[in-house]
Write a protein that holds these residues in place. Structure first.
Motif, PDB file in Angstrom:
ATOM      1  N   GLN A 170       0.505  -1.112  -0.299  1.00 60.03           N
ATOM      2  CA  GLN A 170      -0.151   0.209   0.268  1.00 60.03           C
ATOM      3  C   GLN A 170       0.610   1.347  -0.373  1.00 60.03           C
ATOM      4  OE1 GLN A 170      -2.399   0.602   3.110  1.00 60.03           O
ATOM      5  NE2 GLN A 170      -0.715  -0.143   5.213  1.00 60.03           N
ATOM      6  N   GLU A 188       0.742   5.921   0.023  1.00 62.16           N
ATOM      7  CA  GLU A 188      -0.134   6.930   0.404  1.00 62.16           C
ATOM      8  C   GLU A 188       0.355   8.388   0.403  1.00 62.16           C
ATOM      9  OE1 GLU A 188      -2.512   6.867   4.664  1.00 62.16           O
ATOM     10  OE2 GLU A 188      -1.820   8.337   5.010  1.00 62.16           O
ATOM     11  N   TYR A 189      -0.461   8.859  -0.227  1.00 61.89           N
ATOM     12  CA  TYR A 189       0.112  11.110  -0.177  1.00 61.89           C
ATOM     13  C   TYR A 189      -0.717  11.582   0.978  1.00 61.89           C
ATOM     14  CZ  TYR A 189       0.557  14.801  -2.348  1.00 61.89           C
ATOM     15  OH  TYR A 189       1.662  16.074  -2.785  1.00 61.89           O
ATOM     16  N   ARG A 190       0.735  12.401   1.731  1.00 69.11           N
ATOM     17  CA  ARG A 190      -0.313  12.932   2.621  1.00 69.11           C
ATOM     18  C   ARG A 190       0.729  14.345   2.374  1.00 69.11           C
ATOM     19  NH1 ARG A 190       2.909   8.925   7.064  1.00 69.11           N
ATOM     20  NH2 ARG A 190       1.302   6.741   6.972  1.00 69.11           N
ATOM     21  N   VAL A 202      -4.997  12.898   2.219  1.00 64.38           N
ATOM     22  CA  VAL A 202      -4.208  11.888   1.891  1.00 64.38           C
ATOM     23  C   VAL A 202      -5.240  11.808   2.060  1.00 64.38           C
ATOM     24  CG1 VAL A 202      -3.405  11.513   4.489  1.00 64.38           C
ATOM     25  CG2 VAL A 202      -4.929  10.441   4.003  1.00 64.38           C
ATOM     26  N   PHE A 220      -4.433   7.285  -0.783  1.00 62.15           N
ATOM     27  CA  PHE A 220      -4.025   5.746  -0.430  1.00 62.15           C
ATOM     28  C   PHE A 220      -4.574   5.203  -1.238  1.00 62.15           C
ATOM     29  CE2 PHE A 220      -7.651   6.727   3.125  1.00 62.15           C
ATOM     30  CZ  PHE A 220      -8.349   5.193   2.556  1.00 62.15           C
ATOM     31  N   ARG A 231      -7.400  11.208  12.423  1.00 60.69           N
ATOM     32  CA  ARG A 231      -7.270   9.992  11.453  1.00 60.69           C
ATOM     33  C   ARG A 231      -8.467   9.826  10.816  1.00 60.69           C
ATOM     34  NH1 ARG A 231      -6.241   4.445   9.319  1.00 60.69           N
ATOM     35  NH2 ARG A 231      -5.562   4.795  11.271  1.00 60.69           N
ATOM     36  N   ASP A 254     -10.598   8.137   7.985  1.00 56.46           N
ATOM     37  CA  ASP A 254     -10.744   8.527   6.380  1.00 56.46           C
ATOM     38  C   ASP A 254     -11.989   7.645   6.378  1.00 56.46           C
ATOM     39  OD1 ASP A 254      -7.637   8.826   6.030  1.00 56.46           O
ATOM     40  OD2 ASP A 254      -7.678   6.994   7.171  1.00 56.46           O
ATOM     41  N   GLU A 270      -1.455   7.948  11.668  1.00 58.89           N
ATOM     42  CA  GLU A 270      -1.739   7.266  10.609  1.00 58.89           C
ATOM     43  C   GLU A 270      -1.447   5.304  10.442  1.00 58.89           C
ATOM     44  OE1 GLU A 270      -1.511   9.266   8.149  1.00 58.89           O
ATOM     45  OE2 GLU A 270      -1.104  10.605   9.383  1.00 58.89           O
TER      46      GLU A 270
END
Length: 380
Positions: free
Chosen positions: A304, A306-308, A318, A320, A359, A361, A378
């Motif tokens: 996996q 993820e761009y944060r 984010v 993902f 978080r 999501d 995270e």
């Protein structure tokens, strides 16, 4: 089993944060601190601190859960200025689905971080769901079951080189009061561990960690591998060996942004691995969007990314995506009927200096699998 197993693998339920983090979060009516005591403090840093507060989380498995938690942070030796702050955390949560989870866990840094000790003791009374074994189970094949579980995890690590640690670990798990549909999937597939049981095992670990932050790194590398052998010699009713490889990389991706990637392999060697020690696909940390245990078998892999990105003051966003699968044998882990998930979310920095985030999501998986998560820290 994944690390921090309150219900076969969760590590977001009792994340602990400092008093000022709680106060900021309170402004948004998310957590309300009821008691805070500073035991000892000097002008430069707190030597020891006790914080007690209400807590609230949400995941696909629990829906909303409410309870209380406490954190005690301290330094083992006042003369040890190189070690990070040690901590012990306690918490109790009860969900809208009548699930009870309680836990004590902590990390202690000893002798200038030449030694690190992790511990966890947890109890769960947990109504859960089971779709059967294997990668091809149907969404509508779900059955309800419930259990009680006591879990103990002890892990001692010794620094053997800069950023490199060798460790010795012990695990104990007792599962009882297992209730399921007679003649249903558990009996049809003769799932090991559908009756009361306990397992006990000893193992070794090797860890490399160059991350610049523990909660939300923006650069660095983390790699950990360990095995744990469960045997009658250590008092286990089931003989098997658990193998885990966890690799993570964090790369700056422009101003105020980072790309994080993880490869995770979970394996079991043995003909009779009990239910709560099997690979449980999904959850709030890997393959978000799938109920944890939606797919279950002896082996699992997940990849996996993820761009944060920080966007304004304490807020961030984010995106993902991930893919993975389960299998009965290590050699059968492949891309046949591959599972995928993707999604996005928001972040609010509870503690900017420690990079501890709230978080939120939403994950979307294959078929009818999707879900909303409200957690601390995270996913990886």
């Amino acid at each position: 089993m994944a690390r921090f197993r309150t219900y076969n693998g969760t590590n977001g339920l009792f994340c602990i944060y400092m008093t000022r983090c709680i106060r900021r979060l309170c402004l948004y009516s998310l957590l309300l601190p009821v008691f805070s005591t500073v035991i000892a403090q000097d002008s430069t840093r707190s030597q020891s601190k006790l914080v007690i507060f209400p807590a609230m989380t949400r995941s696909i498995e629990t829906s909303w859960a409410f309870g209380g938690a406490a954190s005690y942070t301290f330094r083992v030796s006042a003369k040890d200025t190189l070690s990070r702050t040690s901590s012990i955390q306690m918490g109790v949560l009860y969900s809208l689905r009548k699930q009870l989870v309680s836990s004590i866990r902590g990390t202690q840094y000893l002798r200038n971080e030449n030694w690190i000790f992790n511990e966890q003791i947890s109890f769960s009374s947990f109504p859960d769901k089971f779709w059967g074994m294997g990668k091809n189970t149907a969404d509508n094949s779900v059955e309800d079951y419930s259990f009680k579980q006591m879990y103990i995890y002890l892990h001692l690590m010794k620094k053997i080189a800069p950023r490199l640690f060798a460790g010795l670990l012990y695990e104990y798990q007792r599962v009882w009061n297992i209730s399921y549909k007679p003649g249903g999937l558990f009996d049809q597939q003769q799932v090991p561990g559908r009756q009361n049981y306990h397992v006990s095992g000893l193992g070794l670990s090797l860890t490399y960690d160059s991350r610049n932050h523990a909660f939300s790194p923006d650069k660095g590398f983390f790699a950990q591998t360990y095995f744990n052998h469960f045997s009658p010699l250590t008092g286990s009713q089931y003989p098997y060996t658990n193998l885990v490889v966890d690799i993570r990389k964090y790369v700056p991706a422009g101003k105020d942004a980072v790309f994080a990637a993880q490869a995770w392999l979970f394996g079991n060697i043995g003909k009779s691995v009990p239910l709560r020690s099997q690979a449980a696909f999904g959850g709030d940390n890997t393959m978000r969007g799938y109920y944890q245990g939606r797919f279950r078998d002896l082996q699992q892999f997940v990849i996996q990314g993820e761009y944060r990105r920080h966007i304004y003051k304490r807020f961030g966003i984010v995106a993902f995506a991930g893919m993975g699968n389960v299998a009965h044998e290590i050699g059968e882990l492949n891309f046949s009927n591959l599972k995928y998930s993707f999604g996005g979310g928001m972040r609010y920095a509870l503690n900017a200096s420690e990079k501890l985030n709230l978080r939120i999501d939403y994950g979307i998986g294959k078929g009818n699998n999707s879900g909303f998560y409200f957690q601390l820290a995270e996913a990886f």
